[in-house]
Design an enzyme around this catalytic site. Structure first.
Site, short mmCIF file in Angstrom:
data_model
loop_
_atom_site.label_atom_id
_atom_site.label_comp_id
_atom_site.label_asym_id
_atom_site.label_seq_id
_atom_site.Cartn_x
_atom_site.Cartn_y
_atom_site.Cartn_z
CB SER A 1 13.31 4.49 59.35
OG SER A 1 12.90 5.47 58.49
N GLY B 1 12.20 0.88 62.52
CA GLY B 1 12.08 2.30 62.26
C GLY B 1 10.70 2.62 61.54
CB VAL B 2 8.08 4.48 62.26
CG1 VAL B 2 8.36 5.42 63.07
CG2 VAL B 2 6.67 4.42 61.54
CD GLU C 1 13.92 6.69 55.76
OE1 GLU C 1 14.68 7.37 55.09
OE2 GLU C 1 13.86 5.66 56.03
#
Lengths: 286, 791, 155
Positions: free
Chosen positions: B542, B740-741, B743
């Site tokens: 991510s 971030g995204v 995971e």
């Protein structure tokens, strides 16, 4: 994949002539959805494949004869069975079973004949065909013969068809007005998994009493089989669910499930018990 | 020329215009994908190309006595058959790996797992290559094998490797060099205050052990690589890789070449999920191509992917001290990671995820031990979550059990102990920009927690459960980017981020478009090509939106500065007062020029470029040896919580998830549509790992290495309601507030479902997956009528 | 995978034992086992052709008796590779002989088979289903062979 000879005969007689009774590596292929996987894996290395894709006529037909028997051609794709109004009218349990049989891509290609003649015990229709008292018409060099669905399955990937015979059609006899049938399947992993247990039930009932029943189990066992003890246990009993428990108990005792990644022998035995009861409930309420 | 920044990113000169951020524009490549025009390496054919088929080990641990390739070589159409000894003739020490140099290009002397590549048959016809591989024969002297991670860690006789070979890239692995008589590749330790004292202060101490099995990535596009020699001294590698920069440096190292002679390029990936990181087939095709002086392609089958890379099976032992009032005083965790025969990135998983093993809770006393263990199974590496879902499975199942024992509402118990913004995590790093409390609140309302709940009837029992997990982003890592404005004002972004389905092309285009006043659909994103695109650590963990997003933003800012410098002359205005919008530059006077005309004003025709570059590397303090403490362990934190509602069929043990709610802190989403789909995609992938997926081994052989027997969720397994809720926050150091995204959606799925099952039927499952038989056996055991296995 | 079963043989335990410890005789009871020849040191090589419905597999195997304890126990180790396919079969077969009457012996067989390569990864379910059938047929062949040998010996 090792190269092999591919034949595409234009008639059933021609196709039969290309089969070789002495060589198991000569194999007919219709939709190919099962056989191709085995070939890609190298488990099956054919010398010759006889593709049935050019064969036409009754092999691709669904019709009802003057006795009310439902004729299903061996090359009818499963999606056609699923959507056929004739099948829905004469054998609604078959239509319903087809809806969750594999996925739509496979159903569009796989045929009834391949589904049955492959002899894989995980197939959904064989136990239902047994319960419905269906018969298979086999055609070979010595002419044709009829095989009861209950006698058709002899082992894992093994049917009563000779190596030089082809399945031409499956005939489901006209249902009597007091009969009904159902198939229930239990998948242990994803919903679209091969069944861990499949149970079909056909019952004839009058005024709340089961006159007789045919029960068949598949997937848990090495071939689809009739559950004779369970059938005997339910005969003449009332359609209340209490009497179904006895049949379920008998079924659990008479099967010898195979353990695999989908469940142990002990667990599958329990699932046979549960699903025999559920199949009886479903059949007697449909 | 280059803007190198140690975080935080620079303050913008002007207030940002936000016309492109927060917009759910369609993905740039959608049309190409549905029409079949999108490029995949799988479709690549080069003149003279040979296909390689791998001959694999059939024993879990054995000394190679003899490899007989004669029959394979004699098969008409076979170009060559190559073994590990042939490779050694070209490269004396042909071992690779990101953390340890332990994996040979082809097995040498020993094989260490069933499925390990031993030889390759090459032919212009892939079917002949496959047939030839089947004709190779190998004789092995069987060695005893170890499969279980806890047993392997304690083994005193059976060792997968004779000596440890850390890669030397990571300072914290140096001390392991040459260590012998062990299967423990890395032993990470974290100590915060005194855990024994914490237990002494507790009213209750709880201990449980949780396990997860080996699972597989099953990317729909299996791993594929093509190597193309450019004479004897240069190579191009076309590969479905998530880490082209790493491939270049590692292949160059193996060959003893400078990096500029190895070119690595990718196309779209049909899914990666961590399977396509570091070296997979690249070293093999590179060596083969140089040996045979022809392009060489190897494409794995779905089955072969199971023999190539998996996700770690784990055993996690947790012990927690808690007061009567429900305050956690101490937590101790021991985690064993089944790394398989080669370390791959396992030691990083062990450490980078290991330090979060106590969960997102504010706990005074913490002791964590995390062991990367070699076994004779296929190598395990990164898989969407980098070890976090295994840990959350353990600590959130454990946390729920404690709340139940204390008769405290599980949500209230978590709320009372949650790690809040501004508090130190177990490493000592102070938490910033972490919306743990907001996530719990949003989860509570999405689940209508505390309201009446239908418990089901008859054989169908209903329950609901929750869980929360968190993850640190990997550090320290670097991303570089170039933004190029062409003579006609059109724009291209050059970046090493691999679009493997997560939508990174679209997000990078939105970031560049936002800075330069462009339509993001008109921005082209140049796919990774190490001869063209700058270095990027990898597309993993991510990290891309944050790291590459920052680099692209910096590059676009630099390009804009240059554009303004030129435009200032043309528009007779102070460059610092110029603005961009709709493909043009405007001055306060109202005068406006298109970007094309600005460029023409200096090059005098449609010519030239305006190039901006950006490089981004956040700050980092590596954890100290022994206690794992660090004041700056990660550039940002991800938080994900899940609520699940389930129906349990008590007669079969089958669990149906009817509602799955994912709540995530994603900072400020750049493209909320993509973010939502990432969260749902992650959740559904983890749903498979929760309900049905497990690679089953028999004496080291994977027995369900196909999609027929290894069952991923189908459309009928998808919960009736699958929801993703974005808790809008702000990552102050992220590009336009984003983090971030990729995971986050996976973290808490498994324990939320197990907690819901417990709520429904009162049984606790400690080992994934929750197959019907597992649940059924637990139900029978709870009724004191265990299911007996008679022979 | 593990399968087991048992069969009653109308023969004294010592006759059954004499038969079973002779690899060349014993292997005749395994369907599709041919070309048995001694390699020395009690090791034998053989070709095992298994037919599972329309699937035909050939294995090059070695057979050796890993444990021989008169009068009850004989264990064999069968290992080999399939022909034209990457894989491995490793089987340990145990026979336990118990007297069940004056001239009757109960033979219990236990078979542990592991498969690797394509056979293990893709063909496991069908092999698992067939192993029991193979084992039971082996037991029948063993009974028939021992009993007919006894008849030959009879005056």
């Amino acid at each position: 994949m090792i190269p092999f000879d591919l034949q595409e005969p234009a008639s059933l007689a021609e196709a039969i002539a290309l089969l070789d009774p002495d060589d198991p590596s000569v194999r007919p292929v219709a939709g190919g959805t099962a056989l191709m996987l085995m070939m890609k894996a190298g488990l099956f290395q054919p010398t010759r494949l006889i593709s049935l894709r050019r064969l036409e006529g009754d092999l691709r037909r669904v019709h009802v004869d003057e006795h009310g028997d439902l004729h299903l051609g061996a090359l009818v794709p499963l999606s056609k069975l699923e959507l056929s109004p004739l099948v829905a009218e004469h054998a609604p349990a078959v239509s319903e079973t087809c809806r969750t049989l594999s996925n739509v891509r496979v159903r569009n290609v796989a045929t009834l004949g391949g589904h049955v003649a492959h002899g894989d015990p995980h197939m959904d229709l064989p136990p239902l065909l047994i319960a419905l008292g269906a018969r298979a018409r086999a055609v070979g060099p010595r002419g044709e013969r009829w095989i009861d669905a209950a006698d058709l399955f002899v082992g894992y990937y093994q049917t009563a068809l000779e190596r030089d015979e082809l399945l031409a059609e499956i005939v489901i006899p006209a249902p009597s007005p007091d009969s009904s049938a159902a198939y229930v399947k239990f998948t242990a992993l994803s919903a679209d998994d091969w069944p861990a247990v499949g149970v079909a039930a056909a019952v004839r009932r009058r005024e709340g009493v089961i006159l007789d029943a045919v029960l068949a189990v598949s997937a848990a066992t090495e071939k689809p089989i009739r559950l004779a003890a369970a059938e005997a246990a339910i005969r003449g009993k009332s359609t209340s669910s209490g009497s179904f428990d006895e049949a379920a108990e008998a079924a659990a005792h008479e099967v010898e499930p195979l353990a695999d990644i989908r469940g142990s022998t002990a667990y599958k035995r329990e699932m046979v018990r549960v699903h025999v009861r559920r199949a009886l409930i479903k059949a007697s309420h449909s | 020329m280059s803007t190198h920044v140690d975080a935080p990113a620079p303050v913008e000169r002007k207030a940002p215009t936000t016309t492109q951020i927060g917009r759910s524009i369609p993905r740039l490549e959608s049309r190409a994908k549905v029409t079949g025009e999108a490029e995949y390496i799988h479709n690549l054919r080069l003149p003279g190309m040979l296909y390689g088929k791998i001959f694999r080990s059939t024993v879990p641990h054995g000394r190679i006595v003899r490899i007989d390739t004669r029959a394979a070589k004699e098969l008409p159409g076979v170009f060559a058959v190559i073994t590990g000894e042939d490779v050694r003739a070209l490269i004396p020490d042909p071992y690779y790996g990101p953390a340890f140099h332990d994996q040979p290009v082809l097995a040498i002397d020993k094989v260490r797992y069933v499925g390990e590549p031993v030889a390759v048959a090459l032919s212009e016809d892939p079917h002949i290559a496959e047939h030839a591989a089947n004709l190779i024969e190998a004789e092995y002297e069987d060695l005893p094998a170890v499969f279980d991670e806890v047993e392997a860690a304690a083994a005193t006789q059976v060792f997968v490797h004779d000596a440890l070979r850390p890669a030397g890239m990571f300072p914290d692995l140096k001390h392991l060099h040459g260590r012998t008589k062990t299967n423990v590749a890395l032993d990470f330790t974290l100590r915060r205050n005194d855990v024994e004292q914490g237990f002494a202060q507790a009213d209750y101490v709880f201990e449980h052990v949780f396990r997860t099995p080996t699972v597989a990535h099953t990317a729909l596009e299996p791993i594929v690589s093509v190597a193309e020699p450019r004479g004897p001294q240069a190579l191009t590698i076309h590969t479905s890789s998530q880490s082209p920069s790493f491939v270049r440096s590692e292949v160059a190292r193996l060959l003893g070449w400078p990096e500029n002679r190895v070119r690595v390029r990718t196309a779209f990936l049909g899914g990666g999920f961590g399977a396509k990181l570091y070296i997979k087939l690249e070293a093999m095709v590179a060596v083969l191509a140089l040996m045979v002086k022809r392009p060489v392609k190897i494409s794995l089958t779905m089955e072969e992917q199971f023999y190539t890379i998996t996700k770690h099976a784990t055993t996690v032992h947790l012990k927690t001290g808690v007061t009567k009032a429900g305050k956690i005083t101490a937590r101790q965790c021991e985690a064993w990671w089944n790394g398989g025969a080669y370390a791959d990135i396992g030691p990083r998983v062990t450490q980078k995820s290991g330090f979060t093993a106590a969960g997102p809770y504010d706990i005074e006393n913490v002791a964590l031990n995390s062991y990367a263990v070699y076994t004779n199974l296929p190598p395990a590496g990164a898989l969407r979550g980098f070890g976090i879902p295994q840990l959350v499975w353990a600590y959130e199942s454990h946390t729920d059990l404690i709340a139940r024992e204390l008769e405290i509402d599980p949500l209230e118990f978590r709320r009372a102990n949650i790690l809040r913004d501004g508090r130190p995590q177990a490493t000592g790093t102070i938490m910033h920009d972490i919306a743990t409390v907001e996530v719990l609140d949003a989860l509570s309302s999405a689940m209508r927690w505390g309201e009446s709940f239908d418990r089901g009837k008859g054989s169908i029992r209903r329950g609901h459960g929750i869980a929360i997990g968190f993850k640190a982003c990997i550090a320290p890592t670097t991303s570089g980017a170039i933004v190029n404005l062409y003579g006609d004002g059109s724009c291209a972004v050059y970046c090493g981020t691999v679009d493997m389905g997560q939508g990174s092309d679209t997000v990078m285009a939105q970031i560049a478009a936002e800075v330069l006043g462009l339509d993001p659909q008109s921005v082209s994103v140049i796919h990774p090509d190490t001869d063209v695109t700058p270095y990027d650590m990898a597309t993993l963990g991510s990290r891309s939106t944050f790291h590459m997003g920052n680099a692209v933003r910096l590059a676009a800012l630099e390009a804009r500065e240059k554009l303004f410098a030129i435009a200032g002359k043309a528009l007779e205005a102070d460059p610092s007062l110029l603005t961009v919008a709709d493909n043009g530059v405007s001055a306060p006077s109202g005068r406006r020029l298109s970007i094309a005309d600005v460029i023409k004003s200096t090059f005098l025709m449609q010519a030239g470029n305006i190039i901006g570059t950006g490089s981004f590397r956040p700050t980092y303090t590596s954890p100290s040896q022994g206690d794992g403490q660090s004041d700056d362990i990660t550039p940002f934190w991800m938080v994900g919580a899940v609520g699940a509602e389930v129906e349990v069929d008590t007669e079969t043990g089958r669990v149906r998830v009817t509602r799955l709610v994912n709540v995530a802190d994603v900072g400020t989403p750049i493209n909320p549509g993509i973010v939502t789909r990432q969260l749902n995609g992650g959740a559904l992938m983890q749903l498979g790992f929760t309900m049905s997926e497990a690679v089953r081994f028999d004496n080291g052989q994977a027995v369900n290495a196909s999609l027929a027997d290894y069952k991923i969720p189908g459309i009928l397994d998808i919960p009736d309601q699958t929801l993703a809720k974005i808790v809008a926050g702000c990552q102050s150091t992220g590009p336009f507030g984003a983090k971030g995204v990729g995971e986050t959606g996976t973290f808490a799925v498994s324990p939320a479902i197990a907690n819901a099952v417990h709520d429904a039927v009162g049984v606790r499952i400690f080992d994934l997956p929750l197959t019907p038989e597992t649940v059924y056996r637990a139900l029978r055991a709870a009724q004191h009528n265990p299911l007996e296995d008679q022979q | 995978m593990h399968v087991e079963g048992n069969i009653l043989i109308h023969a004294p335990q010592s006759d059954v034992f004499d038969f079973a410890e002779n690899v060349e005789l014993l292997t005749q009871c395994i369907e599709g086992c041919r070309n048995v020849h001694e390699l020395g040191d009690g090791k034998y090589a053989a070709l095992l052709e298994a037919q599972i419905a329309f699937l035909r597999m050939a294995f090059k195997v070695t057979v050796e008796l890993s444990r021989v304890e008169r009068p009850n126990t004989i264990e064999a180790h069968i290992a080999g590779t399939p022909v034209n396919l990457v894989g491995k079969i490793d089987a340990r077969a145990g026979l336990t002989l118990e007297p069940a009457g004056p001239a009757e012996t109960r033979v219990t067989y236990a078979l542990d088979v592991s498969l690797a390569g394509k056979l293990g990864g893709m063909g496991e379910s069908v092999f698992r289903a067939k192993a029991k059938e193979y084992g039971d047929r082996f037991a029948v062949h063993l009974r028939d062979a021992v009993e007919s040998k006894l008849l030959e010996k009879a005056p």
